[in-house]
Design a protein around this motif. Structure first.
Motif, PDB file in Angstrom:
ATOM      1  N   GLY A  84       0.841  -0.987   0.142  1.00  0.00           N
ATOM      2  CA  GLY A  84       0.006  -0.135  -0.200  1.00  0.00           C
ATOM      3  C   GLY A  84       0.819   1.360   0.109  1.00  0.00           C
ATOM      4  O   GLY A  84       0.577   2.501  -0.706  1.00  0.00           O
ATOM      5  N   SER A  85       1.965   1.249   0.764  1.00  0.00           N
ATOM      6  CA  SER A  85       2.916   2.216   0.957  1.00  0.00           C
ATOM      7  C   SER A  85       3.542   2.600  -0.678  1.00  0.00           C
ATOM      8  O   SER A  85       3.502   3.777  -0.944  1.00  0.00           O
ATOM      9  N   ILE A  86       3.786   1.586  -1.193  1.00  0.00           N
ATOM     10  CA  ILE A  86       4.700   1.973  -2.393  1.00  0.00           C
ATOM     11  C   ILE A  86       3.752   2.137  -3.534  1.00  0.00           C
ATOM     12  O   ILE A  86       4.052   3.195  -4.146  1.00  0.00           O
ATOM     13  N   VAL A  87       2.469   1.566  -3.437  1.00  0.00           N
ATOM     14  CA  VAL A  87       1.495   2.136  -4.655  1.00  0.00           C
ATOM     15  C   VAL A  87       0.955   3.409  -4.257  1.00  0.00           C
ATOM     16  O   VAL A  87       0.806   4.253  -5.299  1.00  0.00           O
ATOM     17  N   VAL A 100       7.251  14.600  -1.337  1.00  0.00           N
ATOM     18  CA  VAL A 100       6.666  13.398  -0.786  1.00  0.00           C
ATOM     19  C   VAL A 100       7.605  12.764   0.209  1.00  0.00           C
ATOM     20  O   VAL A 100       8.633  12.729   0.000  1.00  0.00           O
ATOM     21  N   TRP A 101       6.911  12.767   1.335  1.00  0.00           N
ATOM     22  CA  TRP A 101       7.668  11.960   2.506  1.00  0.00           C
ATOM     23  C   TRP A 101       7.034  10.609   2.594  1.00  0.00           C
ATOM     24  O   TRP A 101       5.999  10.546   2.752  1.00  0.00           O
ATOM     25  N   ALA A 102       7.799   9.640   3.197  1.00  0.00           N
ATOM     26  CA  ALA A 102       7.166   8.227   3.303  1.00  0.00           C
ATOM     27  C   ALA A 102       7.831   7.716   4.562  1.00  0.00           C
ATOM     28  O   ALA A 102       9.149   7.812   4.647  1.00  0.00           O
ATOM     29  N   LYS A 103       7.166   6.932   5.272  1.00  0.00           N
ATOM     30  CA  LYS A 103       7.491   5.931   6.324  1.00  0.00           C
ATOM     31  C   LYS A 103       8.164   4.672   5.845  1.00  0.00           C
ATOM     32  O   LYS A 103       7.335   4.069   4.996  1.00  0.00           O
ATOM     33  N   ALA A 104       9.224   4.112   6.229  1.00  0.00           N
ATOM     34  CA  ALA A 104       9.579   3.002   5.745  1.00  0.00           C
ATOM     35  C   ALA A 104       9.820   2.081   6.863  1.00  0.00           C
ATOM     36  O   ALA A 104      10.294   2.647   7.991  1.00  0.00           O
ATOM     37  N   VAL A 105       9.857   0.706   6.799  1.00  0.00           N
ATOM     38  CA  VAL A 105       9.946  -0.266   7.908  1.00  0.00           C
ATOM     39  C   VAL A 105      11.201  -1.051   7.652  1.00  0.00           C
ATOM     40  O   VAL A 105      11.618  -1.919   8.479  1.00  0.00           O
ATOM     41  N   SER A 106      11.999  -1.083   6.456  1.00  0.00           N
ATOM     42  CA  SER A 106      13.064  -1.901   6.137  1.00  0.00           C
ATOM     43  C   SER A 106      14.045  -1.212   5.356  1.00  0.00           C
ATOM     44  O   SER A 106      13.699  -0.222   4.675  1.00  0.00           O
ATOM     45  N   LYS A 107      15.110  -2.008   5.058  1.00  0.00           N
ATOM     46  CA  LYS A 107      15.936  -1.087   3.996  1.00  0.00           C
ATOM     47  C   LYS A 107      15.475  -1.332   2.794  1.00  0.00           C
ATOM     48  O   LYS A 107      15.721  -0.659   1.954  1.00  0.00           O
ATOM     49  N   MET A 108      14.890  -2.598   2.420  1.00  0.00           N
ATOM     50  CA  MET A 108      14.321  -2.639   1.096  1.00  0.00           C
ATOM     51  C   MET A 108      13.218  -1.832   0.788  1.00  0.00           C
ATOM     52  O   MET A 108      13.206  -1.263  -0.270  1.00  0.00           O
ATOM     53  N   HIS A 109      12.227  -1.650   1.712  1.00  0.00           N
ATOM     54  CA  HIS A 109      11.270  -0.508   1.829  1.00  0.00           C
ATOM     55  C   HIS A 109      11.856   0.669   1.371  1.00  0.00           C
ATOM     56  O   HIS A 109      11.184   1.537   0.442  1.00  0.00           O
ATOM     57  N   HIS A 110      12.887   1.161   2.242  1.00  0.00           N
ATOM     58  CA  HIS A 110      13.566   2.332   1.938  1.00  0.00           C
ATOM     59  C   HIS A 110      14.023   2.486   0.439  1.00  0.00           C
ATOM     60  O   HIS A 110      13.793   3.790  -0.255  1.00  0.00           O
ATOM     61  N   ARG A 111      14.551   1.507  -0.101  1.00  0.00           N
ATOM     62  CA  ARG A 111      15.225   1.236  -1.417  1.00  0.00           C
ATOM     63  C   ARG A 111      14.318   1.523  -2.418  1.00  0.00           C
ATOM     64  O   ARG A 111      14.360   2.429  -3.212  1.00  0.00           O
ATOM     65  N   ILE A 112      13.287   0.879  -2.250  1.00  0.00           N
ATOM     66  CA  ILE A 112      12.064   1.099  -3.205  1.00  0.00           C
ATOM     67  C   ILE A 112      11.543   2.352  -3.164  1.00  0.00           C
ATOM     68  O   ILE A 112      11.358   2.974  -4.396  1.00  0.00           O
ATOM     69  N   LEU A 113      11.150   2.873  -2.103  1.00  0.00           N
ATOM     70  CA  LEU A 113      10.613   4.365  -2.017  1.00  0.00           C
ATOM     71  C   LEU A 113      11.634   5.241  -2.634  1.00  0.00           C
ATOM     72  O   LEU A 113      11.090   6.355  -3.429  1.00  0.00           O
ATOM     73  N   SER A 114      12.937   5.144  -2.289  1.00  0.00           N
ATOM     74  CA  SER A 114      13.703   6.166  -2.972  1.00  0.00           C
ATOM     75  C   SER A 114      13.808   6.062  -4.512  1.00  0.00           C
ATOM     76  O   SER A 114      14.186   7.084  -5.158  1.00  0.00           O
TER      77      SER A 114
END
Length: 221
Positions: A84-87, A100-114
């Motif tokens: 949901g966060s990524i979409v 846009v700012w976003a909360k991440a819960v893991s390194k992979m999540h962070h990498r994708i958002l970036s």
């Protein structure tokens, strides 16, 4: 000092983190819209925010109807729902939101958002944990602010052993490559003109420098 101009914010995801951000932004006088699929979460903030809306943060049509592209900043706070966060981030970026700012819960999540263009990725639990650990490690450190590139401003309480010494005597720059940007005596701020005056136990030093040098100084006192 000029008063900051209010801005328009949308917070998608009204869990603990999103609610806190939304409420604080509203308290500062900004226009804040909270968005969540949970009716209870939305109703809880109905009287606090400028607008609270029951909507799916992944639904492009719903976000466009809310005029999401016109907001100054959108904060995506639904960290636990990775998909949901990524979409949501992709959808918001496609509407043309400037920041846009976003909360991440893991390194992979962070990498994708970036990778998809999120301007700032936040790890609130990790960042707060590091903040608290630093203060627990050295009780003289009351608080600190990261300035980026390894530099911090640290709020350090003057211990008994430094009472009676002046900033000049501490020689922070020569010994530790640090700079004192001021001294707080109670609620009164003293600037660089205070360098030759004696410190008292309980005064607070505001010191700027790199983490390693700040650690050397705090360990020495």
């Amino acid at each position: 000092m000029a008063k900051l101009k209010p801005r328009n914010f949308a917070v998608i995801g009204l869990g603990t983190f999103g609610t806190t951000v939304a409420e604080e932004l509203a308290r500062f006088g900004n226009y804040v819209v909270g968005i969540d699929r949970d009716e209870k979460a939305v109703n809880r903030l109905a009287d606090t925010l400028s607008q609270a809306v029951i909507a799916d943060g992944k639904d492009e049509d719903a976000l466009k109807e809310l005029g999401i592209g016109d907001f100054d900043v959108v904060i995506i706070a639904m960290g636990q729902d990775l998909e949901g966060s990524i979409v949501s981030a992709i959808t918001v970026k496609m509407t043309g939101v400037k920041e846009v700012w976003a909360k991440a819960v893991s390194k992979m999540h962070h990498r994708i958002l970036s990778k998809i263009g999120v301007d700032r990725v936040i790890h609130p639990e990790k960042e707060m944990g590091q903040h608290i650990a630093q203060m627990l490690h050295n009780p003289l450190v009351r608080d600190y602010v990261s300035l980026g590139n390894g530099f911090h401003v640290v709020n350090i309480v003057v211990p008994e052993r430094l009472a009676g010494k002046s900033l000049d005597q501490l020689d922070l720059h020569a010994k530790f490559e640090l700079r004192c940007v001021g001294v707080m005596k109670g609620s009164e701020y003293k600037g660089s003109d205070y360098a030759s005056c004696d410190l008292e136990e309980g005064d607070r030093l505001l010191i700027l420098g790199e983490r390693s040098n700040l650690r050397r100084f705090t360990d020495s006192i």
